[in-house]
Design a protein around this motif. Sequence first.
Motif, PDB file in Angstrom:
ATOM      1  N   SER A 140      -3.298  15.753 -17.319  1.00 12.60           N
ATOM      2  CA  SER A 140      -2.494  15.914 -17.504  1.00 12.60           C
ATOM      3  C   SER A 140      -1.768  17.070 -17.470  1.00 12.60           C
ATOM      4  O   SER A 140      -0.896  17.677 -18.392  1.00 12.60           O
ATOM      5  CB  SER A 140      -2.276  15.101 -18.955  1.00 12.60           C
ATOM      6  OG  SER A 140      -2.457  14.002 -19.634  1.00 12.60           O
ATOM      7  N   LEU A 141      -2.346  17.549 -16.545  1.00 11.87           N
ATOM      8  CA  LEU A 141      -1.486  18.966 -16.388  1.00 11.87           C
ATOM      9  C   LEU A 141      -0.331  18.295 -15.306  1.00 11.87           C
ATOM     10  O   LEU A 141      -0.755  18.255 -14.213  1.00 11.87           O
ATOM     11  CB  LEU A 141      -2.218  19.636 -15.222  1.00 11.87           C
ATOM     12  CG  LEU A 141      -3.828  20.369 -16.355  1.00 11.87           C
ATOM     13  CD1 LEU A 141      -5.282  20.888 -15.865  1.00 11.87           C
ATOM     14  CD2 LEU A 141      -3.502  21.398 -17.329  1.00 11.87           C
ATOM     15  N   PRO A 196       2.823  19.352 -13.483  1.00  5.80           N
ATOM     16  CA  PRO A 196       4.045  20.894 -12.862  1.00  5.80           C
ATOM     17  C   PRO A 196       5.008  21.449 -13.725  1.00  5.80           C
ATOM     18  O   PRO A 196       6.123  20.566 -14.936  1.00  5.80           O
ATOM     19  CB  PRO A 196       4.759  20.390 -11.801  1.00  5.80           C
ATOM     20  CG  PRO A 196       4.452  19.195 -11.455  1.00  5.80           C
ATOM     21  CD  PRO A 196       3.744  18.295 -12.414  1.00  5.80           C
ATOM     22  N   GLY A 197       5.083  22.690 -13.965  1.00  5.18           N
ATOM     23  CA  GLY A 197       6.001  23.427 -14.771  1.00  5.18           C
ATOM     24  C   GLY A 197       5.568  23.695 -16.538  1.00  5.18           C
ATOM     25  O   GLY A 197       5.838  24.339 -17.152  1.00  5.18           O
ATOM     26  N   SER A 198       4.360  23.397 -16.825  1.00  2.00           N
ATOM     27  CA  SER A 198       3.874  23.031 -18.015  1.00  2.00           C
ATOM     28  C   SER A 198       2.973  23.708 -18.551  1.00  2.00           C
ATOM     29  O   SER A 198       2.285  24.675 -17.562  1.00  2.00           O
ATOM     30  CB  SER A 198       2.886  21.638 -18.460  1.00  2.00           C
ATOM     31  OG  SER A 198       2.293  21.842 -19.078  1.00  2.00           O
ATOM     32  N   SER A 199       2.699  24.364 -20.124  1.00  2.00           N
ATOM     33  CA  SER A 199       2.743  25.698 -20.133  1.00  2.00           C
ATOM     34  C   SER A 199       0.825  25.311 -20.122  1.00  2.00           C
ATOM     35  O   SER A 199       0.461  26.243 -20.420  1.00  2.00           O
ATOM     36  CB  SER A 199       3.056  26.210 -21.296  1.00  2.00           C
ATOM     37  OG  SER A 199       2.868  24.834 -22.920  1.00  2.00           O
ATOM     38  N   ALA A 200       0.360  24.587 -20.359  1.00  2.00           N
ATOM     39  CA  ALA A 200      -0.843  23.647 -19.961  1.00  2.00           C
ATOM     40  C   ALA A 200      -1.568  24.347 -19.224  1.00  2.00           C
ATOM     41  O   ALA A 200      -1.991  24.980 -19.144  1.00  2.00           O
ATOM     42  CB  ALA A 200      -1.180  22.438 -19.848  1.00  2.00           C
ATOM     43  N   VAL A 223       5.162  16.044 -21.615  1.00  2.00           N
ATOM     44  CA  VAL A 223       5.676  15.951 -20.229  1.00  2.00           C
ATOM     45  C   VAL A 223       7.165  15.158 -20.171  1.00  2.00           C
ATOM     46  O   VAL A 223       7.099  14.182 -21.236  1.00  2.00           O
ATOM     47  CB  VAL A 223       4.217  14.497 -19.850  1.00  2.00           C
ATOM     48  CG1 VAL A 223       5.158  14.507 -18.390  1.00  2.00           C
ATOM     49  CG2 VAL A 223       3.231  15.239 -20.761  1.00  2.00           C
ATOM     50  N   GLU A 224       8.044  16.191 -20.067  1.00  2.00           N
ATOM     51  CA  GLU A 224       9.567  15.745 -19.931  1.00  2.00           C
ATOM     52  C   GLU A 224       9.748  14.214 -19.059  1.00  2.00           C
ATOM     53  O   GLU A 224      10.184  13.736 -19.648  1.00  2.00           O
ATOM     54  CB  GLU A 224      10.384  16.940 -19.497  1.00  2.00           C
ATOM     55  CG  GLU A 224      11.341  17.023 -19.325  1.00  2.00           C
ATOM     56  CD  GLU A 224      12.557  16.177 -21.004  1.00  2.00           C
ATOM     57  OE1 GLU A 224      11.775  17.020 -21.412  1.00  2.00           O
ATOM     58  OE2 GLU A 224      12.713  15.791 -21.060  1.00  2.00           O
ATOM     59  N   GLU A 225       8.846  14.539 -18.331  1.00  2.00           N
ATOM     60  CA  GLU A 225       9.638  13.049 -17.323  1.00  2.00           C
ATOM     61  C   GLU A 225       9.236  11.989 -17.868  1.00  2.00           C
ATOM     62  O   GLU A 225       9.618  10.667 -18.039  1.00  2.00           O
ATOM     63  CB  GLU A 225       8.958  13.534 -15.997  1.00  2.00           C
ATOM     64  CG  GLU A 225       7.075  13.145 -14.985  1.00  2.00           C
ATOM     65  CD  GLU A 225       7.207  15.299 -15.491  1.00  2.00           C
ATOM     66  OE1 GLU A 225       7.868  16.240 -16.768  1.00  2.00           O
ATOM     67  OE2 GLU A 225       6.432  15.609 -14.895  1.00  2.00           O
ATOM     68  N   LYS A 226       7.994  12.118 -18.384  1.00  3.41           N
ATOM     69  CA  LYS A 226       7.418  10.914 -19.286  1.00  3.41           C
ATOM     70  C   LYS A 226       8.140  11.038 -21.459  1.00  3.41           C
ATOM     71  O   LYS A 226       8.057   9.717 -21.733  1.00  3.41           O
ATOM     72  CB  LYS A 226       6.142  10.751 -19.324  1.00  3.41           C
ATOM     73  CG  LYS A 226       5.735  10.832 -17.158  1.00  3.41           C
ATOM     74  CD  LYS A 226       4.603  10.629 -18.083  1.00  3.41           C
ATOM     75  CE  LYS A 226       3.639  10.183 -16.154  1.00  3.41           C
ATOM     76  NZ  LYS A 226       3.789   8.862 -15.612  1.00  3.41           N
ATOM     77  N   LYS A 227       8.689  12.131 -21.168  1.00  5.14           N
ATOM     78  CA  LYS A 227       8.720  12.041 -22.371  1.00  5.14           C
ATOM     79  C   LYS A 227       8.168  11.803 -23.772  1.00  5.14           C
ATOM     80  O   LYS A 227       8.527  11.007 -24.576  1.00  5.14           O
ATOM     81  CB  LYS A 227      10.167  10.877 -23.004  1.00  5.14           C
ATOM     82  CG  LYS A 227      11.842  11.084 -22.034  1.00  5.14           C
ATOM     83  CD  LYS A 227      12.066  12.759 -22.007  1.00  5.14           C
ATOM     84  CE  LYS A 227      13.417  12.320 -21.700  1.00  5.14           C
ATOM     85  NZ  LYS A 227      13.965  13.651 -21.245  1.00  5.14           N
ATOM     86  N   LEU A 243      -7.449  18.246 -20.835  1.00  9.83           N
ATOM     87  CA  LEU A 243      -8.519  19.404 -20.675  1.00  9.83           C
ATOM     88  C   LEU A 243      -7.407  20.159 -20.259  1.00  9.83           C
ATOM     89  O   LEU A 243      -6.767  20.611 -19.491  1.00  9.83           O
ATOM     90  CB  LEU A 243      -9.953  18.723 -19.482  1.00  9.83           C
ATOM     91  CG  LEU A 243     -11.100  18.210 -20.281  1.00  9.83           C
ATOM     92  CD1 LEU A 243     -12.142  17.464 -19.378  1.00  9.83           C
ATOM     93  CD2 LEU A 243     -11.432  18.584 -21.987  1.00  9.83           C
ATOM     94  N   THR A 244      -8.131  21.382 -19.880  1.00 14.12           N
ATOM     95  CA  THR A 244      -7.578  22.654 -19.707  1.00 14.12           C
ATOM     96  C   THR A 244      -8.084  23.718 -17.902  1.00 14.12           C
ATOM     97  O   THR A 244      -9.317  22.542 -17.925  1.00 14.12           O
ATOM     98  CB  THR A 244      -7.302  24.218 -19.847  1.00 14.12           C
ATOM     99  OG1 THR A 244      -8.663  24.433 -20.468  1.00 14.12           O
ATOM    100  CG2 THR A 244      -6.513  23.370 -21.421  1.00 14.12           C
ATOM    101  N   TYR A 245      -7.632  23.777 -18.036  1.00 14.13           N
ATOM    102  CA  TYR A 245      -8.446  24.675 -16.209  1.00 14.13           C
ATOM    103  C   TYR A 245      -9.832  25.252 -16.353  1.00 14.13           C
ATOM    104  O   TYR A 245     -10.757  24.445 -15.363  1.00 14.13           O
ATOM    105  CB  TYR A 245      -7.471  25.355 -15.299  1.00 14.13           C
ATOM    106  CG  TYR A 245      -6.372  24.546 -14.575  1.00 14.13           C
ATOM    107  CD1 TYR A 245      -5.247  25.071 -14.841  1.00 14.13           C
ATOM    108  CD2 TYR A 245      -6.631  23.992 -13.375  1.00 14.13           C
ATOM    109  CE1 TYR A 245      -4.342  24.663 -14.020  1.00 14.13           C
ATOM    110  CE2 TYR A 245      -5.508  22.900 -12.912  1.00 14.13           C
ATOM    111  CZ  TYR A 245      -4.336  23.341 -13.029  1.00 14.13           C
ATOM    112  OH  TYR A 245      -3.182  22.843 -12.772  1.00 14.13           O
ATOM    113  N   PRO A 246      -9.917  25.972 -17.278  1.00 16.24           N
ATOM    114  CA  PRO A 246     -11.613  26.668 -17.083  1.00 16.24           C
ATOM    115  C   PRO A 246     -11.893  25.546 -17.687  1.00 16.24           C
ATOM    116  O   PRO A 246     -13.177  25.602 -17.622  1.00 16.24           O
ATOM    117  CB  PRO A 246     -11.113  27.776 -18.913  1.00 16.24           C
ATOM    118  CG  PRO A 246     -10.068  28.155 -18.249  1.00 16.24           C
ATOM    119  CD  PRO A 246      -8.670  26.956 -18.586  1.00 16.24           C
ATOM    120  N   VAL A 247     -12.260  24.015 -18.533  1.00 16.07           N
ATOM    121  CA  VAL A 247     -13.059  23.236 -18.166  1.00 16.07           C
ATOM    122  C   VAL A 247     -13.073  22.451 -16.822  1.00 16.07           C
ATOM    123  O   VAL A 247     -14.218  22.043 -16.555  1.00 16.07           O
ATOM    124  CB  VAL A 247     -12.801  22.327 -19.463  1.00 16.07           C
ATOM    125  CG1 VAL A 247     -14.039  21.330 -19.518  1.00 16.07           C
ATOM    126  CG2 VAL A 247     -12.642  23.182 -20.475  1.00 16.07           C
TER     127      VAL A 247
END
Length: 248
Positions: free
Chosen positions: A152-153, A155-159, A172-176, A182-186
């Motif tokens: 759930s990463l 585009p444009g997300s602070s995640a 997720v704006e487009e899905k409201k 999980l984050t990139y480090p994981v």
Amino acid sequence: MAVEIKIAVDNPALSRAAAEEFKITAESAIAERGRFAVALSGGNTPRSVYSLLAQHYKTSLPWSKVHIFFGDERSVPPDHPDSNYRMANEALLSHVAILPENVHRILAELDPEPAAQEYENQLREFFRPADGDWPRFDLIMLGLGEDGHTASLFPGSSALNETSRLVVPTWVEEKKTFRITLTYPVLNHAAEVEFLVAGAGKAQILKEVLNHSSPMYPAQRIKPGNGRLLWLLDQAAASLLPSQIQGK
Ligand code: 6PG
């Protein structure tokens, strides 16, 4: 990082290849560590893989040594039609002898922030990473959205900029709606990350992602530094890739 691309003739062949890859990585991890820790992907593409695993690998895999996690989850209860857990449970988990305590669900019925914190606690409890280290999944299965998102990463997300938390809630704006991911480090610490991409609808985004488009899409930032990156594609999704990649 080893990057591999495998192209199956059609979606059924892709599902067979992904199920076999699941088995191979599971057997290898269990032989080495006595357990297999895998994060499942959500969405539609992997459903047929999970069904195949349930139908044809019911007895050939030591399911009691398999630990199921999730790469992300929608912010809904586990019985909601949008739940990634519900999809995996219907297609796979309810059909194999996996131990209930080995299914590490994201408690997405909670508010997004406590759900993320609770899942992060589960990861820390299970993997017990050393200070400054990260949980290392044996396999993380991912999909690719037509906007270049993965897990759930979006585009444009602070995640996308998270460098210390293992799990974050993300709007997720487009899905409201909120998601937990999980984050990139994981993701980038896994022993193997496998993208499963099928259908002509993904051909354009796949071409841009594999051609290292700029600016980068979220999926392009998946780079398991000490692991394998495997792209499992069907011919329809791969149809815009250079012919040498398509093997033509
Ligand atoms: C989700 C997934 C998401 C998915 C892509 C592709 O929760 O939906 O994590 O990243 O893998 O959106 O979805 P499809 O397989 O349905 O095309």
